[in-house]
Structure formats: C-alpha cells, structure tokens
Motif scaffolding. Sequence first.
Motif, short mmCIF file in Angstrom:
data_model
loop_
_atom_site.label_atom_id
_atom_site.label_comp_id
_atom_site.label_asym_id
_atom_site.label_seq_id
_atom_site.Cartn_x
_atom_site.Cartn_y
_atom_site.Cartn_z
N TYR A 52 0.62 -1.10 0.12
CA TYR A 52 -0.16 0.08 0.02
C TYR A 52 0.81 1.15 0.04
CZ TYR A 52 -3.19 3.43 1.72
OH TYR A 52 -3.90 4.74 2.05
N SER A 53 2.04 1.11 0.71
CA SER A 53 2.65 2.46 0.93
C SER A 53 4.28 1.92 1.18
CB SER A 53 2.41 3.28 1.94
OG SER A 53 3.22 4.33 2.15
N VAL A 72 1.49 -3.22 4.20
CA VAL A 72 0.87 -4.15 3.08
C VAL A 72 -0.46 -4.57 3.67
CG1 VAL A 72 1.10 -6.65 2.63
CG2 VAL A 72 3.24 -5.22 2.72
N ASP A 73 -1.46 -4.54 2.44
CA ASP A 73 -2.83 -4.94 2.89
C ASP A 73 -3.12 -6.32 2.40
OD1 ASP A 73 -3.35 -2.27 3.27
OD2 ASP A 73 -4.35 -1.66 1.02
N MET A 80 -1.25 -3.85 7.63
CA MET A 80 0.07 -3.96 8.55
C MET A 80 1.31 -3.42 7.95
SD MET A 80 0.89 -8.25 8.73
CE MET A 80 -0.42 -8.65 9.35
N MET A 81 2.15 -3.01 9.09
CA MET A 81 3.62 -2.36 8.79
C MET A 81 4.42 -3.37 8.88
SD MET A 81 5.44 0.59 10.99
CE MET A 81 4.16 1.82 10.78
N THR A 82 5.35 -3.43 7.83
CA THR A 82 6.43 -4.61 7.78
C THR A 82 7.18 -4.08 6.95
OG1 THR A 82 6.51 -6.88 7.39
CG2 THR A 82 5.02 -5.54 5.83
N ARG A 83 8.13 -5.04 6.59
CA ARG A 83 9.32 -4.83 5.38
C ARG A 83 9.18 -5.61 4.09
NH1 ARG A 83 13.80 -7.04 9.35
NH2 ARG A 83 14.20 -8.75 8.11
N VAL A 84 9.84 -5.41 3.06
CA VAL A 84 9.62 -6.36 1.84
C VAL A 84 11.06 -6.54 1.62
CG1 VAL A 84 9.24 -6.49 -0.57
CG2 VAL A 84 7.72 -5.46 0.95
N VAL A 92 11.07 -1.59 -4.25
CA VAL A 92 9.67 -2.04 -3.65
C VAL A 92 8.78 -0.85 -4.17
CG1 VAL A 92 8.40 -2.26 -1.51
CG2 VAL A 92 10.60 -2.86 -1.62
N ARG A 93 7.83 -1.36 -4.73
CA ARG A 93 6.79 -0.33 -5.32
C ARG A 93 5.48 -0.43 -4.89
NH1 ARG A 93 10.28 2.25 -6.86
NH2 ARG A 93 11.58 2.10 -8.97
N ILE A 94 4.47 0.46 -4.70
CA ILE A 94 3.24 0.58 -4.44
C ILE A 94 2.44 -0.24 -5.37
CG2 ILE A 94 1.05 1.88 -4.03
CD1 ILE A 94 2.95 4.27 -3.05
#
Length: 120
Positions: A52-53, A72-73, A80-84, A92-94
């Motif tokens: 999402y952002s 991430v939706d 939730m807030m996380t990392r990729v 990392v892209r929306i």
Amino acid sequence: MVQWRDYLRAGRLMLQRCADCARYLFYPRVLCPHCSGVALTREPANGSGIVYSTSTVARRAEQGGDYNVSLVDLDEGVRMMTRVDGIPSKDVRIGMRVRAGIVQEGAEHLLVFRPAQEGM
C-alpha cells in the motif's frame, strides 16, 4: 492464551477474526472495532497481499544498509506495517504483490514479505 509472537515462533501467520461480523482484525485486540463483538477467533491467513505504501530508511553500510518500511494490505482486508525483503529497498513499489514469510532475527521471529511469484 496464545499470542501473536507465539504463532510466529511456531511458523504460523494467524489473524483474529470476529465471529459476529466475520471481519479480520489486525493488530490483536479484545473487541472488534467494526461491530464491538467480543467473540474473536484466530484463523490462518493466506499470506498474500499488496504493498500500500513504502519508504526507504537510509543507513550506512556498516549499520546494515538501507531498508524499507512498508504498509501491506493482506487479502483478508487488514493492513500491517512490515518490510519487503529479497529486493533492494528502492525497487519496492506500491501495488506490488507480496507473500508473507517469517524470519528469525536474534531471539525474535518477524513477519516480513517478499515479492510474489508471477502468476500468483
């Protein structure tokens, strides 16, 4: 009662779900924010979602280098807030499809995401 981190240590992604309105919840709570129901269960999540952002946190290489913080939706409807992981932060892209994974860092087990395979 088994808690969020206990499930992660066991290698499982579990989300709360309200038995009254059938909506998923995250972060874990004692009351449904949608209908005020208290009959909350835990169910396995499929682990798929969409970025999402995202934002890149810049660090020196000796401090571990850059990393991203992403929202991430999940397909279940929670954010939730996380990392990729698995790609450079700048890539990392929306709108990117991602898949959950659980990693161990020190004594902690963390939920992170990786880019999803094409055709998922």
